[in-house]
Design an enzyme around this catalytic site. Structure first.
Site, mmCIF file in Angstrom:
data_model
loop_
_atom_site.group_PDB
_atom_site.id
_atom_site.type_symbol
_atom_site.label_atom_id
_atom_site.label_comp_id
_atom_site.label_asym_id
_atom_site.label_seq_id
_atom_site.Cartn_x
_atom_site.Cartn_y
_atom_site.Cartn_z
ATOM 1 N N ASP A 100 0.810 -1.226 0.000
ATOM 2 C CA ASP A 100 0.000 0.000 0.000
ATOM 3 C C ASP A 100 0.842 1.273 0.000
ATOM 4 O O ASP A 100 2.007 1.274 0.389
ATOM 5 C CB ASP A 100 -0.967 0.017 1.193
ATOM 6 N N GLU A 166 -0.682 -2.174 5.211
ATOM 7 C CA GLU A 166 0.275 -2.170 6.325
ATOM 8 C C GLU A 166 0.218 -0.838 7.058
ATOM 9 O O GLU A 166 0.398 -0.765 8.272
ATOM 10 C CB GLU A 166 1.701 -2.416 5.817
ATOM 11 N N GLU A 167 -0.033 0.241 6.311
ATOM 12 C CA GLU A 167 -0.028 1.578 6.931
ATOM 13 C C GLU A 167 -1.285 1.832 7.766
ATOM 14 O O GLU A 167 -1.425 2.882 8.370
ATOM 15 C CB GLU A 167 0.105 2.662 5.844
ATOM 16 N N ARG A 211 18.541 -7.313 13.642
ATOM 17 C CA ARG A 211 18.597 -7.302 15.106
ATOM 18 C C ARG A 211 17.858 -8.518 15.650
ATOM 19 O O ARG A 211 16.763 -8.831 15.199
ATOM 20 C CB ARG A 211 17.957 -6.025 15.648
ATOM 21 N N HIS A 402 7.867 8.347 4.672
ATOM 22 C CA HIS A 402 6.624 9.114 4.863
ATOM 23 C C HIS A 402 6.817 10.615 4.600
ATOM 24 O O HIS A 402 6.049 11.421 5.116
ATOM 25 C CB HIS A 402 6.015 8.902 6.257
HETATM 26 ZN ZN LIG Z 1 5.344 3.302 6.376
HETATM 27 ZN ZN LIG Z 2 6.686 0.650 5.379
#
Ligand SMILES: [Zn+2]
Ligand SMILES: [Zn+2]
Length: 430
Positions: A100, A166-167, A211, A402
């Protein structure tokens, strides 16, 4: 022939074949690179918002069908899931890409910049792949091509998960990893392990950051409603002032992280992001509302913060003669993105062989969140960062995710394709 000699020979054979496999992946990844760039530019010029990735999904599904995979569409609204069955017994390994875009008007100036717009919260807004999910979709399509060509070397099945939203789903809708899981994306065939990568605009092309344990934060929202007693601003002794109470509570919360948590183990954050109360200079209001976010990388710390924040808010309010109602929802807004330590240890040599040892670096944890974490709550998984910054650009000048001038260098994607492919091959042939 003695036993040691046999095992040495087997060892040599095995490492030779491993080497040949990774060389073959390099060649295949190179061969598909032109397509990966083409797909990425297509997605970048045709970005779609969360839960509205209709054309993106169609484009992906068409290609996966062309590859001869078993393809399922409309999973969690616009998700695409495909299965590559090697025909050999073995595990089910999932690879996930999110697809997305964001409501941002692009100003990056790249030749393939987005001019798309869409309706978002009743406003017409620019739409842009400002988090790099266009590269994620393209890299996973590339890995699908590589793995189809490598089918005879696979054991078990590969599940390709192209995930929407996902956002975050639009208000009032469900979506993303959580909804895919509810709809059974990790079942039939049951997935054993999942890998995902995020391109990063401030990490050099050709490098991987990893990580073990918590790599991205768990997110919990909280709301504190302080109730006092209203009065004229000129006569505060007639009030129970919720504004002053709110101020004391905000200061009280500061010592949870600084005085109560063992910060050498993991970071944590409590932020109050909004205060609302009152409407006029000469009225002490009846009520003040605080809204904030809690970020943690460890379940024990998360639990501690929930208890301490609730206790402090209530008792500080009580000490002022007011009351505080504290809401910290039980479920997760996002769980911690948690890289299973033994899986990390097991797959680190694969990362080092793929990128070169000097190009694989330990990452600091990030206090942002990622909904890949919902998969990792169910099964072991690894989430890694892959470099997308042109090496010659200083990191301070590389725009963050973003932002409207966000840029990813196409050259970063080949390592992503190779990493996804090698993780699958090596996990299956461990
Ligand atoms: Zn993002
Ligand atoms: Zn992302």
């Amino acid at each position: 022939m003695n036993k040691r000699r046999v095992s040495l020979m087997l060892c040599a054979l095995f490492s030779q074949s491993t080497f040949a496999t990774s060389e073959r992946i390099d060649t295949l990844a190179q061969a598909v690179e032109g397509d990966v760039v083409k797909w990425r530019h297509h997605f970048h010029q045709n970005p779609e918002l969360s839960n509205r990735e209709f054309k993106t999904a169609q484009y992906i599904a068409n290609y996966l069908n062309e590859l001869g995979l078993d393809v399922q569409t409309k999973v969690a609204h616009t998700g695409v899931v495909a299965i590559l069955d090697s025909g050999n017994p073995g595990p089910v390994v999932a690879l996930r890409a999110d697809i997305d875009a964001l409501p941002i008007t692009e100003t990056s100036g790249v030749t393939f910049a987005s001019r798309a717009t869409a309706l978002y919260n009743d406003n017409q807004v620019g739409v842009m792949h400002a988090c790099g999910h266009d590269t994620h979709a393209a890299m996973l399509m590339g890995a699908a091509k590589v793995l189809v060509e490598m089918k005879s070397k696979l054991k078990g099945k590969v599940k390709f998960i192209f995930q929407p939203a996902e956002e975050g789903a639009p208000a009032g809708e469900q979506g993303g990893a959580e909804l895919m899981i509810k709809q059974g994306v990790l079942d039939s065939p049951k997935v054993d392990v999942i890998f995902g990568i995020h391109i990063n605009s401030q990490t050099d092309v050709g490098t991987i950051k990893y990580r073990s344990g918590g790599i991205m934060a768990a997110v919990d929202p909280f709301k504190i409603t302080i109730k006092g007693k209203q009065s004229h601003g000129a006569y505060p002794w007639l009030s129970v002032d919720p504004v002053v109470t709110a101020a004391q509570i905000i200061l009280g919360l500061q010592t949870i992280v600084s005085r109560e948590l063992k910060l050498i183990d993991n970071a944590a954050v409590i932020s109050v992001g909004s205060i609302h109360g009152g409407n006029r200079s000469n009225i002490i209001p009846n009520e003040v509302e605080l809204v904030g976010t809690i970020r943690t990388l460890d379940d024990g710390m998360r639990q501690h913060i929930h208890e301490s924040l609730t206790r402090k808010a209530k008792l500080i309010a009580q000490s002022m003669g007011a009351t505080a109602e504290v809401i910290v929802p039980d479920g997760f807004q996002y769980p911690v993105t948690y890289n299973d330590p033994s899986l990390m240890l097991q797959m680190l040599p694969t990362l080092e062989a793929t990128a070169g040892k000097d190009n694989v670096m330990l990452a600091n944890a990030v206090m942002g969140a990622e909904d890949f974490s919902f998969f990792q709550q169910k099964i072991p998984g690894l989430y890694l960062f892959v470099g997308g910054k042109t090496k010659s650009i200083p990191v301070e000048q590389a725009p963050g995710h973003h932002t409207p001038d966000f840029v990813i260098d196409d050259e970063g994607m080949q390592l992503g394709v190779r990493t996804l492919s090698n993780l699958v091959l090596d996990y299956m042939n461990k």
